[in-house]
Design an enzyme around this catalytic site. Structure first.
Site, PDB file in Angstrom:
ATOM      1  N   GLU A 187      35.614  46.746  42.408  1.00 34.30           N
ATOM      2  CA  GLU A 187      36.738  47.340  43.182  1.00 34.30           C
ATOM      3  C   GLU A 187      36.102  48.288  44.083  1.00 34.30           C
ATOM      4  O   GLU A 187      36.389  49.452  44.332  1.00 34.30           O
ATOM      5  CB  GLU A 187      37.629  47.904  42.141  1.00 34.30           C
ATOM      6  CG  GLU A 187      38.328  46.963  41.442  1.00 34.30           C
ATOM      7  CD  GLU A 187      39.511  47.554  40.445  1.00 34.30           C
ATOM      8  OE1 GLU A 187      40.501  46.931  40.501  1.00 34.30           O
ATOM      9  OE2 GLU A 187      39.181  48.760  39.904  1.00 34.30           O
ATOM     10  N   GLU A 263      41.843  40.422  37.629  1.00 40.75           N
ATOM     11  CA  GLU A 263      42.465  41.290  36.632  1.00 40.75           C
ATOM     12  C   GLU A 263      43.618  41.305  36.909  1.00 40.75           C
ATOM     13  O   GLU A 263      44.191  41.902  37.950  1.00 40.75           O
ATOM     14  CB  GLU A 263      41.916  42.940  37.166  1.00 40.75           C
ATOM     15  CG  GLU A 263      40.783  43.226  36.485  1.00 40.75           C
ATOM     16  CD  GLU A 263      40.035  44.802  36.804  1.00 40.75           C
ATOM     17  OE1 GLU A 263      41.335  45.710  36.845  1.00 40.75           O
ATOM     18  OE2 GLU A 263      39.001  45.210  36.576  1.00 40.75           O
TER      19      GLU A 263
END
Length: 650
Positions: A187, A263
């Site tokens: 991320e 995710e």
């Protein structure tokens, strides 16, 4: 399937050519490849249906059980982070990959259970894990630019990768292992835009023998892709809703790449002092089905959350520190204790349908409720007082207060003490740049608590004036794991003021609560004769005043409490500490985790492998006010449930 995708099968697609160019002929072909928005495994159409579980959050004797539950849900791939600080908490000790830290064994168990494995080695993992997975020693250099191409940063990460990647490399699919994909960073688009660093991370993996497909992971919008993606690497998405919108972004920004929601946030974690977060199973499964209906791949984050044992929970920051609770249940389909929830069955139905499979019976032993210890209460008796304990630790002297990092302490407490001239009447003790929570005494009398949000307002004291002993006990509540304050230090980072005047000449006593409990319990006792400790001064002088060690006016006070739990057979249980305020608890010498009366978490999960038939020792270190007993429950209590929570990065 045993055939690799050939170049002729991939012909006609610029994306496929790009994938092939990433792996020169000298390198084995990866198990996974893609073409025209379709994913392939060994040349055959494939969809990843994955679930995230973390070996560092599950007792190793329960690894196989949790993996079996993952398989029963219809999962074909296990996803796990690697937490650097779990393996190497101290710089001068080589990384440990044995016992609970045996990453290779965990991956192998997944493979033997028929699962592929995705490994996410970071080094940054977020994960609501302390410091985002970094050991504090690795990122404590104030000159270092974190998560960047700064050689100070990449140099220390290289040394870690030199130890870690030889564990992962032989477990790749090209060697007959289960590892089919490895993530680059994590991320990154939420943190920075140093593409040179991302390319360095990618090269570091390739240079150390990673040949399976590499990918990045970022939020499902243009903003996150701008910072975290690379043009020559598969980009995946992290989100909990609005999957169709993210897929449209991918079609526009990443043409040819299959959509993989690496995710899917089907639940959420909790902070101390907030409501318990939940998300309905039917709602979460319906949102997951939207992604599956787009021919996308998905990974549940989390499929099974587990527990932030010890002091491993991280923290967020939104105007003030937001420490994460000990439970990482995350309202996942497989609960913290392994129970199969309503969400498990809803996801299972969606996954079997997406795979074109008929629902099969779940093994009876997985559906049957696990054994638990019958509810009971047992007494806790008072031990060493808190201040007697922390004062007994050998001090380190400095002019200004020293941080945890300068003291070489990762987690735990630091006791600061100094002598200061106080004015007659009212004065205000202020702490500049406090992280995170401080208890304050003057001449042995408790004055109050300060936090990172209230530290500069200070605590008001009334004195007769003159020289006084000032003591401050600072707790690290968990290092920040996400956002621009990642890497922030702990302790008193600037100084302490009496009104506007600094107090100088401090003694610091670092309290490493991760030391063996047997050692900690000797500190501050009459039997304490360690060369590394100095005995507490109980003379009642202002330098070290006599006190009951209480951090509050409650007569039970703060400090150690001890109890014995006798059971016939080891089984799971749920421990609560009614009447206690804030602290940590050990079970048979194992540091179970933090507790705090503000909630939402009420009970702490105690897995059966931590217990034994017969006598079990329970030890509590209370920071604020103690109680008289502990309770075991037959069901978990993670707190009052607030509104349904769906994280939305849009």
């Amino acid at each position: 399937m045993s055939t690799f995708m050939t170049s002729s099968e991939m012909a006609g697609s610029s994306e496929a050519t790009l994938v092939e160019e990433n792996f020169p002929p000298a390198r084995p072909a990866p198990a996974l490849s893609y073409s025209a928005r379709l994913l392939f495994k060994y040349g055959q159409p494939h969809r990843i249906i994955a679930g995230a579980i973390h070996y560092f959050r599950i007792h190793p004797e329960q690894w196989q059980d949790r993996i079996d539950r993952l398989v029963a849900m219809g999962i074909n791939t296990l996803d796990t982070y690697v937490a650097w600080n779990f393996h190497q908490p101290y710089e001068d000790v080589a990384p440990d990959f044995t016992g609970w830290k045996d990453l290779a064994k965990f991956i192998t168990l997944a493979g033997e259970s028929g699962l592929d494995v995705i490994v996410r080695p970071g080094p940054y993992i977020c994960a609501e894990w302390d410091n985002g997975g970094f050991p504090s020693w690795a990122v404590s250099d104030p000159e270092m630019v974190l998560r960047s191409s700064d050689p100070l940063f990449t140099g220390v990460v290289e040394k870690w990768f030199d130890q870690l990647l030889p564990i992962i490399e032989p477990l790749q699919a090209c060697h007959g292992g289960p590892v089919v994909a490895v993530q680059i960073e994590n991320e990154y688009g939420s943190y920075g835009d140093d593409k040179e660093y991302l390319r360095w991370n990618r090269k570091a993996l390739l240079d150390r023998g990673i040949t399976e497909i590499l990918f990045t992971a970022d939020g499902g919008t243009d903003y996150y892709l701008d910072g975290g993606s690379l043009p020559d690497t598969w980009a995946t998405a992290t989100l909990g809703s609005r999957g169709e919108e993210a897929d449209a972004v991918w079609q526009r920004r990443r043409p040819g790449e299959p959509f993989f929601n690496v995710e899917f946030w089907n639940g959420w974690f909790d902070h101390w002092g907030e409501d318990h977060h939940t998300r309905g199973g039917v709602d979460a499964a319906a949102e997951a089905k939207k992604i599956l209906d787009l021919d996308g791949s998905i990974c549940l984050y989390m499929a099974h959350g587990g527990t932030n044992f010890g002091l491993t929970s991280g923290a967020n920051h939104d105007g003030a520190i937001q420490p994460t609770v000990t439970s990482y249940d995350s309202d996942a389909p497989i609960a913290e204790d392994g129970r199969l929830t309503e969400k498990f069955y809803a996801m299972r139905e969606a996954f079997f349908a997406a795979s074109g499979r008929e629902l099969t019976p779940i093994p009876v032993h997985l559906e049957r409720p696990g054994a638990v210890i019958p509810a009971c209460t047992f007494e806790l008796t008072r031990g060493t007082a808190l201040l007697d304990f922390v004062r007994a630790i050998k001090p380190v002297h400095s002019i200004k207060p020293m941080s945890f990092e300068k003291l070489g302490l990762d987690r735990g407490l630091v006791h600061y003490s100094a002598k200061a001239v106080l004015p007659v009447g009212e004065a205000t003790i202020k702490i500049c740049d406090l992280h995170d929570r401080a208890y304050v005494w003057v001449d042995g009398k408790y004055q109050g608590v300060l936090t990172d949000a209230t530290c500069e307002e200070g605590v008001k004291v009334t004195t007769a004036g003159g020289l006084a002993a000032v003591e401050i006990l600072v707790e690290n509540q968990g290092r920040i794991n996400y956002g621009p304050f990642f890497g922030q230090g702990k302790g008193i980072l600037d100084g302490v003021l009496i009104n506007q005047r600094y107090i100088f000449q401090w003694d610091q006593r670092p309290v490493n609560l991760e030391k063996p409990l047997s050692e900690l319990l000797q500190v501050g006792t009459a039997e304490d004769s360690s060369d590394n400790l100095e005995s507490p001064n109980s003379s009642g002088t202002k330098e070290n005043p006599a006190t009951d060690g209480s951090a509050a006016t409650d007569g039970a006070g703060a400090g150690y409490f001890h109890g014995e739990l006798r059971i016939e057979k080891a089984a799971d249980t749920y421990l609560s500490l009614p009447g206690f305020g804030k602290g940590v608890v050990w079970v048979n010498g194992f540091l179970l985790g933090r507790f705090w009366e503000v909630g939402p978490q009420v009970t702490l999960y105690v897995p059966a492998p931590l217990l034994k038939a017969g006598a079990n020792k329970i030890t509590v270190l209370e920071f604020e006010h103690g109680g008289t007993h502990a309770e075991l429950h037959e069901e978990p209590n993670l707190g009052l449930i607030g509104v349904t929570y769906v994280e939305d990065l849009g």
